[in-house]
Motif scaffolding. Structure first.
Motif, short mmCIF file in Angstrom:
data_model
loop_
_atom_site.label_atom_id
_atom_site.label_comp_id
_atom_site.label_asym_id
_atom_site.label_seq_id
_atom_site.Cartn_x
_atom_site.Cartn_y
_atom_site.Cartn_z
N MET A 1 46.12 39.78 30.00
CA MET A 1 45.46 40.72 31.05
C MET A 1 46.35 41.50 31.80
N LYS A 2 46.06 42.75 32.45
CA LYS A 2 46.94 43.57 33.04
C LYS A 2 46.45 43.51 34.48
N ILE A 3 47.40 43.17 35.53
CA ILE A 3 47.01 43.00 36.98
C ILE A 3 47.84 44.03 37.66
N ASP A 71 34.16 48.59 38.19
CA ASP A 71 33.73 47.23 38.53
C ASP A 71 34.76 46.22 38.24
N VAL A 72 36.03 46.87 38.17
CA VAL A 72 37.15 45.75 37.82
C VAL A 72 37.32 44.75 39.05
N PRO A 73 37.67 43.51 38.91
CA PRO A 73 37.67 42.68 39.83
C PRO A 73 38.88 42.88 40.85
N VAL A 74 38.47 42.84 42.15
CA VAL A 74 39.60 43.17 43.28
C VAL A 74 39.57 42.24 44.18
N LYS A 112 41.95 34.09 39.07
CA LYS A 112 41.49 33.62 37.74
C LYS A 112 39.97 33.42 37.72
N ASN A 113 39.24 32.88 39.09
CA ASN A 113 37.98 32.75 39.24
C ASN A 113 37.13 33.99 39.05
N LYS A 118 33.79 37.89 35.96
CA LYS A 118 33.40 39.15 35.54
C LYS A 118 33.35 39.00 33.97
N GLN A 119 34.07 38.14 33.26
CA GLN A 119 34.07 38.08 31.82
C GLN A 119 32.68 37.38 31.52
N LYS A 120 32.40 36.45 31.89
CA LYS A 120 31.21 35.76 31.73
C LYS A 120 29.95 36.60 31.84
N LYS A 121 29.90 37.53 32.93
CA LYS A 121 29.03 38.50 33.05
C LYS A 121 28.86 39.42 32.01
N LYS A 122 30.16 39.92 31.52
CA LYS A 122 29.98 40.67 30.39
C LYS A 122 29.45 40.34 29.25
#
Length: 222
Positions: A1-3, A71-74, A112-113, A118-122
């Motif tokens: 993953m890219k941060i 909606d990327v995690p911020v 990570k949380n 976000k991944q679970k939502k997808k």
């Protein structure tokens, strides 16, 4: 993953980057809001660590700009510890908030949380459809037949809201509250009509009916 790390303190920026790379992340480092936004548009990161205080702008402004298209995690970072600053950060669209000084180990867990959520939502959000339109809320993609449509974040949220309420009259006040006021933003009614017009042009067809003096209706197509 890219941060993407947008932090003006060079030492802290490098330290966070090193720690994340040890966990297998790819990192991008920016020290100004301008540079960070350029990286964001070009690189499409999977997550953003965003400092609230930057030399050329405010992290809150940056977060709002991100939320216009993604909606990327911020995860917001700040030296301020006032409750009002935390509230401003979260209402601007940030998923989480950390006050400096902080433990890098805790930061990694918090990051990570929000990535996992976000991944679970997808993975769990159902595909929405109407006629030839297919909307995937999980990855923010919209197709008309085989063609993918390019929508702004606001247009996407409008389309999703309509498809979740097919054949129901949605009052203007309802839509304004759901799309804008939920984030604490005041907007004029004209903002809604402008975005509806843009959405109509992009999706084609006659899906959205204007109900004079009330609001709008999404007509399901056979």
């Amino acid at each position: 993953m890219k941060i993407l790390i947008i932090e003006d303190d060079a030492g802290l920026n490098r330290g966070i980057s090193f720690a994340l790379e040890q966990e297998g992340y790819e990192t991008l480092m920016a020290r100004t809001l301008k540079e960070g936004m350029e990286f964001f548009e070009k690189e499409k990161p999977d997550g953003v660590l965003l400092d609230l205080n930057l030399p050329d702008g405010d992290g809150i402004e940056g977060c709002k700009r991100i939320r216009e298209t993604s909606d990327v995690p911020v995860l917001m970072l700040t030296a301020r510890d006032m409750e009002v600053d935390e509230l401003m950060g979260l209402t601007s669209g940030a998923d989480d908030y950390m006050t400096k000084p902080f433990s890098v180990a805790v930061l990694k867990v918090r990051l990570k949380n929000i990535l996992d959520r976000k991944q679970k939502k997808k993975e769990t959000e159902p595909i929405l459809s109407s006629g030839e339109l297919r909307v995937n809320p999980g990855n923010l993609r919209v197709f008309c037949g085989e063609k993918e449509l390019e929508l702004s974040m606001t247009e996407f949220r409008l389309l999703q809201y309509f498809l979740e309420n097919k054949n129901q009259v949605l009052l203007k006040e309802q839509i304004l509250q759901h799309i804008w006021d939920a984030d604490g933003n005041y907007v004029e009614e004209n903002t809604l009509s402008v975005n509806i017009s843009r959405l109509r042009r992009k999706i084609g067809g006659n899906y959205i009916r204007t109900i004079q003096g009330m609001g709008y209706l999404w007509e399901e197509k056979p």
